[in-house]
Design an enzyme around this catalytic site. Structure first.
Site, short mmCIF file in Angstrom:
data_model
loop_
_atom_site.label_atom_id
_atom_site.label_comp_id
_atom_site.label_asym_id
_atom_site.label_seq_id
_atom_site.Cartn_x
_atom_site.Cartn_y
_atom_site.Cartn_z
N HIS A 42 -19.31 8.18 109.43
CA HIS A 42 -18.16 8.36 108.56
C HIS A 42 -18.48 9.37 107.45
CE1 HIS A 42 -15.79 4.43 109.50
NE2 HIS A 42 -16.32 4.96 110.59
N GLU B 112 -18.07 9.46 104.16
CA GLU B 112 -18.77 8.99 102.97
C GLU B 112 -20.24 8.67 103.28
OE1 GLU B 112 -14.47 7.38 102.70
OE2 GLU B 112 -15.95 7.77 104.26
#
Length: 151
Positions: free
Chosen positions: A50, A52
């Protein structure tokens, strides 16, 4: 819109155009971009890829630290439970995002909502079966070893 949020959205848009999901993230300290990421699941076949998390990994590797206290995450979408958990572990102080989990659900990206609900449940009520199996008496206890080594 803030320049760092604009950059996160730009990364997300570019990622969609390249076949990925609409998520981009920018990790900032002292008004300076330290690391960026986009969801790379379509490239790496890694569910932890992902935006982040990748920004966090890149920053921690470059800075050789696990402590990102004082850093701010800017994300195109509200962080999923996995990314949010990583931010807590890393000590990230603030998160700004543009689109909510509810916005993601509307376009068919609704796992975050389900996971947030699952986490609220007691272990026995979750859809994943979790069974605790205690250590054997003759096994060395890794947590006690850690406590001894890190006094």
């Amino acid at each position: 819109m803030d320049e760092f949020l604009s950059r996160a959205v730009e990364l997300a848009v570019d990622n969609v155009k390249e076949g990925g999901q609409p998520f981009g993230a920018v990790l900032v300290k002292d008004e300076r971009i330290i690391a960026e990421g986009v969801n790379e699941l379509h490239k790496t076949y890694d569910v932890s890829g992902h935006a982040e998390l990748l920004a966090i990994r890149r920053a921690q590797e470059e800075l050789r630290t696990n402590d990102l206290s004082g850093y701010t995450m800017y994300a195109s979408g509200e962080p999923c439970p996995m990314c949010l958990t990583a931010m807590y572990f890393a000590g990230i102080d603030k998160v700004y995002y543009c689109q909510s989990v509810e916005d993601a659900i509307k376009v068919g990206l609704g796992k975050s909502s389900m996971i947030y609900e699952e986490i609220k449940k007691e272990r026995a009520d979750r859809s994943i079966t979790m069974t605790r199996v205690p250590l054997e008496r003759e096994q060395e206890n890794p947590m006690q070893l850690w406590k001894t080594v890190n006094k």
